[in-house]
Design an enzyme around this catalytic site. Structure first.
Site, PDB file in Angstrom:
ATOM      1  N   CYS A  48       0.865  -1.179   0.000  1.00  0.00           N
ATOM      2  CA  CYS A  48       0.000   0.000   0.000  1.00  0.00           C
ATOM      3  C   CYS A  48       0.903   1.231   0.000  1.00  0.00           C
ATOM      4  O   CYS A  48       1.791   1.353   0.844  1.00  0.00           O
ATOM      5  CB  CYS A  48      -0.882  -0.015   1.245  1.00  0.00           C
ATOM      6  SG  CYS A  48      -1.845   1.491   1.452  1.00  0.00           S
ATOM      7  N   CYS A  51       0.722   3.369   3.447  1.00  0.00           N
ATOM      8  CA  CYS A  51       1.166   2.909   4.772  1.00  0.00           C
ATOM      9  C   CYS A  51       2.208   1.803   4.731  1.00  0.00           C
ATOM     10  O   CYS A  51       2.689   1.381   5.781  1.00  0.00           O
ATOM     11  CB  CYS A  51      -0.045   2.457   5.586  1.00  0.00           C
ATOM     12  SG  CYS A  51      -0.745   0.889   5.027  1.00  0.00           S
ATOM     13  N   CYS A  97      -7.400  -1.620   2.682  1.00  0.00           N
ATOM     14  CA  CYS A  97      -6.140  -1.878   3.381  1.00  0.00           C
ATOM     15  C   CYS A  97      -6.417  -1.993   4.888  1.00  0.00           C
ATOM     16  O   CYS A  97      -7.027  -1.108   5.477  1.00  0.00           O
ATOM     17  CB  CYS A  97      -5.152  -0.747   3.124  1.00  0.00           C
ATOM     18  SG  CYS A  97      -3.620  -0.916   4.060  1.00  0.00           S
ATOM     19  N   CYS A 100      -4.278   1.165   6.935  1.00  0.00           N
ATOM     20  CA  CYS A 100      -4.684   2.583   6.860  1.00  0.00           C
ATOM     21  C   CYS A 100      -6.159   2.732   6.487  1.00  0.00           C
ATOM     22  O   CYS A 100      -6.659   3.848   6.418  1.00  0.00           O
ATOM     23  CB  CYS A 100      -3.802   3.341   5.882  1.00  0.00           C
ATOM     24  SG  CYS A 100      -4.063   2.892   4.157  1.00  0.00           S
ATOM     25  N   CYS A 120      -9.188  -6.913  -7.993  1.00  0.00           N
ATOM     26  CA  CYS A 120      -9.032  -5.894  -9.038  1.00  0.00           C
ATOM     27  C   CYS A 120      -8.611  -4.611  -8.334  1.00  0.00           C
ATOM     28  O   CYS A 120      -9.416  -3.972  -7.656  1.00  0.00           O
ATOM     29  CB  CYS A 120     -10.373  -5.742  -9.753  1.00  0.00           C
ATOM     30  SG  CYS A 120     -10.314  -4.593 -11.118  1.00  0.00           S
TER      31      CYS A 120
HETATM   32 ZN   LIG Z   1      -2.609   1.113   3.613  1.00  0.00          ZN
END
Ligand SMILES: [Zn+2]
Length: 131
Positions: A48, A51, A97, A100, A120
């Site tokens: 990500c 984060c 996620c 975060c 996706c």
């Molecule tokens: Zn994240």
């Protein structure tokens, strides 16, 4: 073990994310297909961008033909949260996620074996860390 959260205000996120990243992660936007193409040959981990949470291994990526990075299995079950989403008048499952709580994309049931899942994901919010 529960994921340690990284919580920030929108103003704080705007300082560290590009407008495009902010739109996807914090406002559930969707990038134009083909915005971000990652080679299938490169080995590493997709994190990500907000984060640093590891989300997918390169070996679990496949070519879906959609123009969005697609994966059939997450890095771990703890890496992300799946949540029902009724936006745009249809039921989909949103991928978030776990660290975060940013919007990553959606999951569909038309992926390849062995999982038959297709994560996706918006490429703009992925950071590729080469092995
Ligand atoms: Zn994240």
């Amino acid at each position: 073990m529960a994921m340690e959260k990284l919580i920030k205000s929108d103003a704080e996120w705007k300082k560290i994310l590009t407008p495009e990243q902010f739109n996807i992660l914090r406002e559930k936007g969707t990038e134009v297909p083909g915005s971000c193409v990652f080679s299938l040959k490169a080995e590493g981990v997709y994190q990500c961008v907000a984060c640093g949470n590891p989300l997918f291994f390169s070996g679990k990526k496949f070519e879906s033909g959609t123009g969005w990075p697609s994966f059939f299995e997450p890095y771990s079950n703890e890496a992300m949260i799946l949540k029902e989403d009724f936006a745009h008048g249809r039921k989909r499952t949103e991928v978030i996620c776990a660290r975060c709580e940013g919007h990553l994309g959606h999951i569909f049931d038309d992926g390849p074996p062995p999982t038959r899942k297709r994560y996706c994901i918006n490429g703009i919010i992925l950071k590729f860390i080469k092995k």
